[in-house]
Design a protein around this motif. Sequence first.
Motif, PDB file in Angstrom:
ATOM      1  N   ASP A   7      51.786  18.093  70.998  1.00 54.63           N
ATOM      2  CA  ASP A   7      50.607  17.333  70.421  1.00 54.63           C
ATOM      3  C   ASP A   7      51.436  16.733  69.267  1.00 54.63           C
ATOM      4  N   THR A   8      50.899  15.798  68.248  1.00 49.96           N
ATOM      5  CA  THR A   8      50.947  14.801  67.570  1.00 49.96           C
ATOM      6  C   THR A   8      50.320  14.867  66.581  1.00 49.96           C
ATOM      7  N   SER A   9      49.807  16.720  65.874  1.00 45.81           N
ATOM      8  CA  SER A   9      49.360  16.196  64.769  1.00 45.81           C
ATOM      9  C   SER A   9      49.631  15.538  63.425  1.00 45.81           C
ATOM     10  N   ILE A  10      50.982  16.030  63.197  1.00 44.27           N
ATOM     11  CA  ILE A  10      51.845  14.963  62.395  1.00 44.27           C
ATOM     12  C   ILE A  10      51.525  13.763  61.687  1.00 44.27           C
ATOM     13  N   LEU A  11      51.071  12.847  63.362  1.00 40.05           N
ATOM     14  CA  LEU A  11      50.731  12.319  62.640  1.00 40.05           C
ATOM     15  C   LEU A  11      49.556  11.287  61.657  1.00 40.05           C
ATOM     16  N   GLU A  12      48.800  12.623  61.827  1.00 37.18           N
ATOM     17  CA  GLU A  12      47.710  12.367  60.608  1.00 37.18           C
ATOM     18  C   GLU A  12      48.011  12.334  59.189  1.00 37.18           C
ATOM     19  N   LEU A  13      49.078  12.528  59.259  1.00 29.92           N
ATOM     20  CA  LEU A  13      48.855  12.714  57.995  1.00 29.92           C
ATOM     21  C   LEU A  13      49.879  10.790  57.357  1.00 29.92           C
ATOM     22  N   GLY A  14      49.962  10.077  58.445  1.00 31.58           N
ATOM     23  CA  GLY A  14      50.254   8.619  57.711  1.00 31.58           C
ATOM     24  C   GLY A  14      51.468   8.235  57.584  1.00 31.58           C
ATOM     25  N   PRO A  15      52.402   7.272  58.045  1.00 28.80           N
ATOM     26  CA  PRO A  15      53.726   6.599  57.907  1.00 28.80           C
ATOM     27  C   PRO A  15      53.838   6.690  56.732  1.00 28.80           C
ATOM     28  N   ALA A  16      53.727   7.240  55.071  1.00 33.40           N
ATOM     29  CA  ALA A  16      53.929   7.544  54.098  1.00 33.40           C
ATOM     30  C   ALA A  16      54.730   9.323  53.663  1.00 33.40           C
ATOM     31  N   PHE A  17      54.001   9.849  55.095  1.00 36.60           N
ATOM     32  CA  PHE A  17      54.963  11.453  54.627  1.00 36.60           C
ATOM     33  C   PHE A  17      56.549  11.131  55.019  1.00 36.60           C
ATOM     34  N   PHE A  18      56.710   9.633  56.338  1.00 34.44           N
ATOM     35  CA  PHE A  18      57.869  10.614  57.064  1.00 34.44           C
ATOM     36  C   PHE A  18      58.245   9.168  57.181  1.00 34.44           C
TER      37      PHE A  18
END
Length: 457
Positions: A7-18
């Motif tokens: 899964d890669t759901s974290i990428l939904e948040l966008g680059p401002a989160f990581f």
Amino acid sequence: MAVFTPDTSILELGPAFFDPVEAAAFPQTILRFRNDRAAAQIGLDGLNDTQWAAHFGRFTPLPGSLSQPLALRYHGHQFRSYNPDLGDGRGFLFAQVRDDRGRLMDLGTKGSGTTPWSRAGDGRLTLKGAVREILATEMLEALGVNTSRTFSVIETGEKLIRGDEPSPTRAAVLVRLNHSHVRYGSFQRLAFHQNREGMAKLVDYCLAHLAPGASGSTPAAALIDHAVQGAARMAAQFMAAGFVHGVLNTDNINITGESFDYGPWRFAPAWDAGFTAAYFDHSGLYAFGRQAEALQWNLFQLGSALRLIAETDELKGPLETYPQRYRIALSDAVLGRLGVKRLSANDDEALVEAAQKALVGTQMDPDRFFFDWRGGVRRGASLADHHYADDAFSDFLRLIPDFAAGPPVHPYWADDAPCTMLIGEVEALWASIAERDDWAPLHSKVAAIRRMGEAHA
């Protein structure tokens, strides 16, 4: 058997989160611990040791999951002082997968190298710290605590200098498996920067992937309600396990209510409200008996952050339910560890109160108490019989017959003594590794802990 489902759901948040980062290039990758029981739940138990070391020591991406590790950004209160200069400083989110229940799971690291948030740190983890986390997570899981699990420990061949233990000391990289690495501090960072759009996005991500059953008048209200339930359960399970986390800062509490990030933890040798785990906790802020209060305070900080996108009244209602939820969760946890029948809410709370009164009054070993009274029936002579004759036990002895579920059947309960994890045993297990490179006692202890877990189940 679970099928590996990346899964890669974290990428939904966008680059401002990581921040995308690279793992350290370690001199060696010596596999010391692999949790095949946890791996089976995410379809990775079929990896051979070479493949395991490649993924969890060299951090070769898992097919279909994240192509590059991500250091997550967050703030937090550390011993109630706000620190905006935090973030994953010696760890990262390596991969996301689905478990055999369909839940989104994170594989996160500790000791994997420096990141933009390392400050003056070296991004490394001592081997002793990794061994201690194995012991903490295995013991807590066996006692029914909702915890992250130590998934992998690989020794890296480096020597570390540490001011609080003999140096140089051996290094390791640890991988943990848990439902989320989204911390209360993740929301605090967004509130600090007044990022309303980001806050709404993070709340929606959590509700979609981590708390799909949560409900409330607004998304923020639903999330705080979910967090209150998780924090109440965590505090209660710590008490029933006789466990002191040691550092319940808001950056160490995740939104799913799982205990994780084990540093100076301890299991209490007695039911002592003032017992602390961290030598630097001079005020006893996170002492054994103050953990429920500490987690409630953390919830208030989460609620304060969520006010960026929600009205205070929307959040106040769920927050006010914490004391009641904690009482219910404490009954669940204590009666669950005792393995006795439920009666009514009032009766349940009366027995729990009587048990705590007895443990406080006698200062006996809580592991011995729960072992001796499993099923609500005393079996044979015990080293603690003199405690049970104490007046402090009178209320418990009067109430427990009504709760008795009968003698348990697992052979563990016929042992002479309970499986424990006090600090002396932790140090002895580490000494076998540090002095003789003898890992057999550690692996034997893990097997004994898991046997105890089967008995409790």
